[in-house]
Design a protein around this motif. Structure first.
Motif, mmCIF file in Angstrom:
data_model
loop_
_atom_site.group_PDB
_atom_site.id
_atom_site.type_symbol
_atom_site.label_atom_id
_atom_site.label_comp_id
_atom_site.label_asym_id
_atom_site.label_seq_id
_atom_site.Cartn_x
_atom_site.Cartn_y
_atom_site.Cartn_z
ATOM 1 N N SER A 281 46.241 -9.372 0.027
ATOM 2 C CA SER A 281 47.421 -8.628 -0.382
ATOM 3 C C SER A 281 48.267 -8.363 0.872
ATOM 4 C CB SER A 281 46.948 -7.326 -1.036
ATOM 5 O OG SER A 281 47.720 -6.260 -0.577
ATOM 6 N N CYS B 202 51.179 -14.051 0.230
ATOM 7 C CA CYS B 202 50.209 -13.009 -0.114
ATOM 8 C C CYS B 202 50.268 -12.764 -1.621
ATOM 9 C CB CYS B 202 50.469 -11.734 0.679
ATOM 10 S SG CYS B 202 52.195 -11.337 0.861
ATOM 11 N N SER B 203 49.188 -12.169 -2.107
ATOM 12 C CA SER B 203 48.989 -12.124 -3.558
ATOM 13 C C SER B 203 49.972 -11.193 -4.274
ATOM 14 C CB SER B 203 47.557 -11.678 -3.858
ATOM 15 O OG SER B 203 47.318 -10.452 -3.191
ATOM 16 N N ASP B 204 50.557 -10.239 -3.525
ATOM 17 C CA ASP B 204 51.373 -9.220 -4.207
ATOM 18 C C ASP B 204 52.865 -9.336 -3.881
ATOM 19 O OD1 ASP B 204 50.879 -8.616 -1.613
ATOM 20 O OD2 ASP B 204 50.312 -6.520 -1.930
ATOM 21 N N SER C 52 54.886 -8.402 -6.769
ATOM 22 C CA SER C 52 54.579 -7.151 -7.485
ATOM 23 C C SER C 52 54.712 -5.929 -6.589
ATOM 24 C CB SER C 52 53.176 -7.208 -8.105
ATOM 25 O OG SER C 52 52.215 -7.509 -7.127
ATOM 26 N N ASN C 53 54.614 -6.103 -5.273
ATOM 27 C CA ASN C 53 54.753 -4.960 -4.366
ATOM 28 C C ASN C 53 56.140 -5.008 -3.710
ATOM 29 O OD1 ASN C 53 54.772 -3.420 -1.902
ATOM 30 N ND2 ASN C 53 52.547 -3.269 -2.065
ATOM 31 N N THR D 27 55.166 -5.336 -14.765
ATOM 32 C CA THR D 27 54.590 -4.817 -13.509
ATOM 33 C C THR D 27 55.098 -5.607 -12.301
ATOM 34 O OG1 THR D 27 52.701 -6.314 -13.558
ATOM 35 C CG2 THR D 27 52.451 -4.208 -14.712
ATOM 36 N N THR D 28 56.072 -6.489 -12.507
ATOM 37 C CA THR D 28 56.554 -7.350 -11.422
ATOM 38 C C THR D 28 58.011 -7.018 -11.085
ATOM 39 O OG1 THR D 28 57.468 -9.002 -12.900
ATOM 40 C CG2 THR D 28 55.128 -9.237 -12.331
#
Ligand code: NA7
Length: 504
Positions: free
Chosen positions: A225, A253-255, A258-259, A454-455
């Motif tokens: 992440s 990175c994985s997020d 979403s982050n 959530t994205t």
């Protein structure tokens, strides 16, 4: 079963037949953007570049069609206008613009995710007396733009690929930009023969591994992440991806989608790159995307797009703050009265994505229900492959499936395999119809929407959410839960006796 393929184009190839503008190129590596179902074919075909240009992909598609002797089953220059299901004999009637009426037990819609081009609704567009061109239907024999004053409207993937080529020919090139885009260099190069052989020697294993990723592509998805890195470390990772090139940047990175904080660091990284590449700060200022997250509009992949603005003959024109007022017979007129006299105007203005092609066909299902009515508030499907009320109709890479977020060739193969297995199952069991049940469809659609919520994907006016078409419902159309998770769910549902379908 006998199959009949109806194709609107004068030739096969779909996207790769129509979109033949200069610079058109795939943003998935050639070794992966190819069919895997025949080892002979994947061994025999030799890709010339890391990322294949349109002409090479079109040759490949023709090669495959010839190799498998498919042409006799394909009827070209035929556009499907209507499809009607008749419950009395459980068959579809398919009508075309050339007067056919075919009767079929199964109807497979392989109509494409980005196949209906859109013209902008700009006053006076038909008054233009110069040459009006579209990237989505470029003249087959090419166009000589030398010495011409050229304008292009749009700065999506198509324009970003075309601009460097147009700039080399045109006397003056004006790029009319409503929304600046994030773009990553492809770092394209001739195919390295050791790389090619490494892939060909390990194809079976690699293809399997690719299907265990979120996007059906091996491009080194970062397992970590973004929050596990410091800002400095993260920037180093982005730099590595930038140098490696391509959409792998969005998998650092994985997020990243979403982050918001991680996304902002990635976006800022690209903004700084643009600032460095584009020497004229005024031009750079126009070209830097600021007001939406990176990736919320489909990430672009380019070859010297930003560098092209260092040429004296290329001018970005900001039409967000100063919109196009009208097209006159001579060219483009902006709201503040600025005029651009043009010999050629190019539209690179996008597509009615995901649902456009299906909704342009008058599709009537059980009891005469219309697809257009069923989808009035946005598309609803079961796994993006079937629609409740439309028995024996399948959609390849339909809305509700990972489709445009993946290597499309692999996703297409997965759907084709599933449909063939499904039809075989029905034939073996002596059954006539399969139809998605409404509650299963509701649940699947709700599941897709929930993940999307959530994205960062609702934060931009993109074609993913239908924002580029007036009046289109704002629904995030592809499935964003990952191609690997999707296929697991599809396999599980099938193994449970086609859970959620009614077979009769
Ligand atoms: P895109 O990515 O949808 O881009 C279309 C571009 O055209 C985009 O910059 C739009 O601006 C612009 N546009 C559309 N309508 C107008 C009007 N009326 N006025 C000004 N500008 C306009 O299409 P592409 O063909 O480039 O790429 C499609 C996909 O193909 C791509 O995502 C890849 O998957 C391959 P906007 O951003 O809406 O402000």
């Amino acid at each position: 079963l006998r199959a009949r393929v109806l194709e609107a184009g004068e030739e096969i190839g779909g996207t790769w037949y129509w979109n033949r503008y200069p610079g058109a190129r795939c943003d998935v590596e050639s070794m992966q953007y190819s069919f895997s179902f025949s080892d002979e074919i994947q061994q025999e075909w030799k890709w010339k570049e890391l990322y294949a240009p349109q002409a090479e992909i079109l040759s490949y598609i023709n090669f495959v069609a010839d190799r498998l002797n498919l042409r006799n089953d394909i009827q070209l220059s035929t556009r499907v206008t209507a499809a009607t299901f008749d419950s009395s004999d459980n068959r579809w009637t398919v009508e075309t613009n050339v007067g056919d009426a075919f009767s079929a037990q199964y109807l497979i819609m392989a109509t494409g995710c980005l196949s209906i081009p859109l013209d902008p609704k700009i006053k006076g567009i038909n008054d233009f007396e110069g040459v009006l061109l579209r990237t989505s239907n470029w003249p087959k024999d090419g166009v000589d733009l030398s010495g011409k004053r050229v304008g292009i409207i749009g700065t999506g993937s198509s324009s970003i690929q075309a601009v460097p080529h147009l700039a080399q020919q045109a006397d003056q090139l004006y790029v009319f930009q409503r929304t600046p885009n994030y773009s990553i260099p492809a770092q394209n190069r001739p195919m390295d023969s050791a790389y090619e052989h490494d892939w060909k020697d390990n194809y079976a294993e690699r293809r399997k591994l690719a299907k265990r990723t979120r996007n059906n592509t091996l491009n080194n998805a970062g397992p970590k992440s973004g929050t596990e890195f410091s800002r400095e470390e993260l920037e180093k990772e982005f730099e590595k991806r930038w140098q490696a090139g391509g959409i792998g940047f969005m998998y650092t990175c994985s997020d990243i989608t979403s982050n918001e904080d991680v996304n902002e660091i990635a976006a800022d990284f690209v903004r700084n790159k643009i600032r460095k590449i584009v020497k004229d700060p005024k031009k750079a200022d126009i070209l830097i995307p600021r007001d939406y997250p990176i990736g919320a509009k489909r990430i672009c992949v380019d070859t010297e797009y930003f560098e092209t603005f260092n040429r004296d003959n290329v001018t970005p024109v900001d039409i967000k703050s100063n919109p196009i007022e009208k097209i006159s017979k001579n060219g483009v007129v902006l709201s503040n009265g600025d005029t651009f006299d043009l010999d050629t105007l190019i539209l690179a203005t996008g597509f009615d994505a995901m649902t456009g092609a299906l909704l342009r066909i008058n599709i009537s299902g059980r009891n005469g229900i219309k697809l257009a009515d069923e989808w009035a508030a946005g598309p609803k499907t079961y796994f993006g492959i079937a629609i409740s009320g439309f028995p024996n109709m399948f959609t390849i890479t339909g809305p509700g499936s990972p489709s445009v977020f993946t290597n499309m060739v692999t996703s297409i193969e997965q759907h084709v395999d599933w449909i063939v297995d499904c039809m075989t199952h029905l034939q073996d069991q002596g059954k006539q119809t399969i139809e998605a049940m409404p509650d299963a469809q509701e649940n699947w659609t709700a599941h897709g929407n929930e993940i999307a919520s959530t994205t960062i994907f609702y934060s931009a006016a993109s074609w993913y959410v239908g924002a580029n078409v007036e009046g289109k419902p704002r629904i995030f159309m592809p499935y964003i839960g990952g191609a690997d998770n999707y296929i697991d769910k599809l396999t599980e549902m099938t193994a449970e006796g086609y859970r959620g379908f009614e077979i009769s």
